[in-house]
Design a protein around this motif. Structure first.
Motif, PDB file in Angstrom:
ATOM      1  N   ILE A  38       0.838  -1.208   0.000  1.00  0.00           N
ATOM      2  CA  ILE A  38       0.000   0.000   0.000  1.00  0.00           C
ATOM      3  C   ILE A  38       0.870   1.255   0.000  1.00  0.00           C
ATOM      4  O   ILE A  38       1.711   1.439   0.883  1.00  0.00           O
ATOM      5  CB  ILE A  38      -0.924   0.039   1.229  1.00  0.00           C
ATOM      6  N   ASP A  39       0.651   2.105  -0.985  1.00  0.00           N
ATOM      7  CA  ASP A  39       1.246   3.448  -1.003  1.00  0.00           C
ATOM      8  C   ASP A  39       0.190   4.375  -0.421  1.00  0.00           C
ATOM      9  O   ASP A  39      -0.745   4.782  -1.106  1.00  0.00           O
ATOM     10  CB  ASP A  39       1.600   3.832  -2.442  1.00  0.00           C
ATOM     11  N   THR A  40       0.326   4.682   0.876  1.00  0.00           N
ATOM     12  CA  THR A  40      -0.731   5.430   1.550  1.00  0.00           C
ATOM     13  C   THR A  40      -0.442   6.923   1.563  1.00  0.00           C
ATOM     14  O   THR A  40       0.712   7.361   1.447  1.00  0.00           O
ATOM     15  CB  THR A  40      -0.929   4.920   2.988  1.00  0.00           C
ATOM     16  N   GLU A  41      -1.498   7.698   1.686  1.00  0.00           N
ATOM     17  CA  GLU A  41      -1.333   9.154   1.683  1.00  0.00           C
ATOM     18  C   GLU A  41      -0.682   9.643   2.973  1.00  0.00           C
ATOM     19  O   GLU A  41      -0.729   8.988   4.012  1.00  0.00           O
ATOM     20  CB  GLU A  41      -2.668   9.835   1.473  1.00  0.00           C
ATOM     21  N   ALA A  42      -0.058  10.809   2.891  1.00  0.00           N
ATOM     22  CA  ALA A  42       0.680  11.334   4.035  1.00  0.00           C
ATOM     23  C   ALA A  42      -0.243  11.904   5.111  1.00  0.00           C
ATOM     24  O   ALA A  42       0.056  11.808   6.306  1.00  0.00           O
ATOM     25  CB  ALA A  42       1.654  12.417   3.571  1.00  0.00           C
ATOM     26  N   ARG A  43      -1.369  12.471   4.719  1.00  0.00           N
ATOM     27  CA  ARG A  43      -2.224  13.127   5.711  1.00  0.00           C
ATOM     28  C   ARG A  43      -3.003  12.095   6.532  1.00  0.00           C
ATOM     29  O   ARG A  43      -3.180  10.941   6.131  1.00  0.00           O
ATOM     30  CB  ARG A  43      -3.193  14.099   5.028  1.00  0.00           C
ATOM     31  N   ASP A  44      -3.496  12.526   7.657  1.00  0.00           N
ATOM     32  CA  ASP A  44      -4.313  11.671   8.512  1.00  0.00           C
ATOM     33  C   ASP A  44      -5.689  11.511   7.876  1.00  0.00           C
ATOM     34  O   ASP A  44      -6.376  12.492   7.593  1.00  0.00           O
ATOM     35  CB  ASP A  44      -4.434  12.319   9.900  1.00  0.00           C
ATOM     36  N   SER A  45      -6.089  10.273   7.650  1.00  0.00           N
ATOM     37  CA  SER A  45      -7.383  10.005   7.018  1.00  0.00           C
ATOM     38  C   SER A  45      -7.831   8.600   7.398  1.00  0.00           C
ATOM     39  O   SER A  45      -7.051   7.809   7.948  1.00  0.00           O
ATOM     40  CB  SER A  45      -7.277  10.113   5.490  1.00  0.00           C
ATOM     41  N   LEU A  46      -9.069   8.273   7.097  1.00  0.00           N
ATOM     42  CA  LEU A  46      -9.567   6.924   7.344  1.00  0.00           C
ATOM     43  C   LEU A  46      -8.751   5.904   6.561  1.00  0.00           C
ATOM     44  O   LEU A  46      -8.437   4.813   7.058  1.00  0.00           O
ATOM     45  CB  LEU A  46     -11.037   6.823   6.946  1.00  0.00           C
ATOM     46  N   GLY A  47      -8.379   6.268   5.324  1.00  0.00           N
ATOM     47  CA  GLY A  47      -7.596   5.359   4.501  1.00  0.00           C
ATOM     48  C   GLY A  47      -6.217   5.092   5.061  1.00  0.00           C
ATOM     49  O   GLY A  47      -5.776   3.941   5.130  1.00  0.00           O
TER      50      GLY A  47
END
Length: 222
Positions: A85-94
């Motif tokens: 998983i290449d996850t986003e940097a910001r805090d999120s549900l994902g």
């Protein structure tokens, strides 16, 4: 096995690590899926370019939105042997779901963030407790066996001793984190090759190819 690649600031290096690990894992014959949870969709674009160019091995990828991450991972776990998983940097549900579901989280740190003139501001702002570290701590409450591996990347100059000391200080502030012993080179040539769908191991010099291979062994254990 779910591997999540994360950082606090975004950037291409995070995606380059995720995509290169997915390509190396696919090369072994495992059924691997690269999940792009970053709104920039760098990994999805990389995969599309790679497969359109006929580069082998072909890598499967899909974009997954924040709210759909948890149920999607549960479904995909029955269809794939490994998920990167290449996850986003910001805090999120994902991003939170990606951390909770992982067996191992790789935190990509750009060595430029540890320039000696900026160490104090980096430590107090970019990696404050209410950001990435706090998300990891929260994830371990649901997933106590979660392993955290911090990887330094650099574009031109090998990280100085002050830079490495600052990275070690950051690692010490992340519970249960380990520092990968070899910084990963990611210069302008590799960035250009990345845009053409190549993984680090496919376009790097021998030393850099060995760096990413060593990271692969550390992550997957083979």
């Amino acid at each position: 096995m779910i591997i999540t690649i994360a950082n606090q600031t975004g950037g291409t290096e995070k995606s380059m690590l995720a995509d290169s690990l997915a390509a190396l894992r696919t090369q072994t014959g495992r059924k691997v899926l690269l999940v792009d949870n970053d709104p920039k969709q760098s990994s999805l674009c990389w995969c599309t370019e790679r497969n359109a160019s006929g580069i082998s091995p072909a890598v499967m990828a899909r974009a997954v939105s924040g709210k759909g991450m948890q149920p999607e991972l549960e479904n995909l776990g029955y269809r794939f042997q490994d998920i990167v998983i290449d996850t986003e940097a910001r805090d999120s549900l994902g991003s939170r779901s990606a951390l909770i579901a992982a067996r191992l989280v790789v935190i990509a740190l750009d060595s430029d963030q540890f320039n000696t003139d900026r160490i104090d501001s980096v430590n107090s702002n970019c990696f404050s407790e209410d950001k990435l570290t706090a998300r990891i701590v929260a994830a371990r409450e649901f997933n106590p066996s979660l392993r955290i591996l911090v990887v330094i990347t650099y574009r031109s100059t090998y990280p100085t001793s002050d830079c490495l000391d600052a990275a070690k200080q950051f690692v010490a502030g992340v519970p249960f984190a380990e520092l990968f012993t070899r910084p990963i080179h990611a210069d302008a040539v590799l960035h250009a090759a990345y845009k053409e769908g190549l993984a680090i191991s496919e376009c790097a010099d021998r030393q850099t190819a060995q760096e990413i291979q060593d990271l692969y062994i550390e992550v997957f254990g083979d």
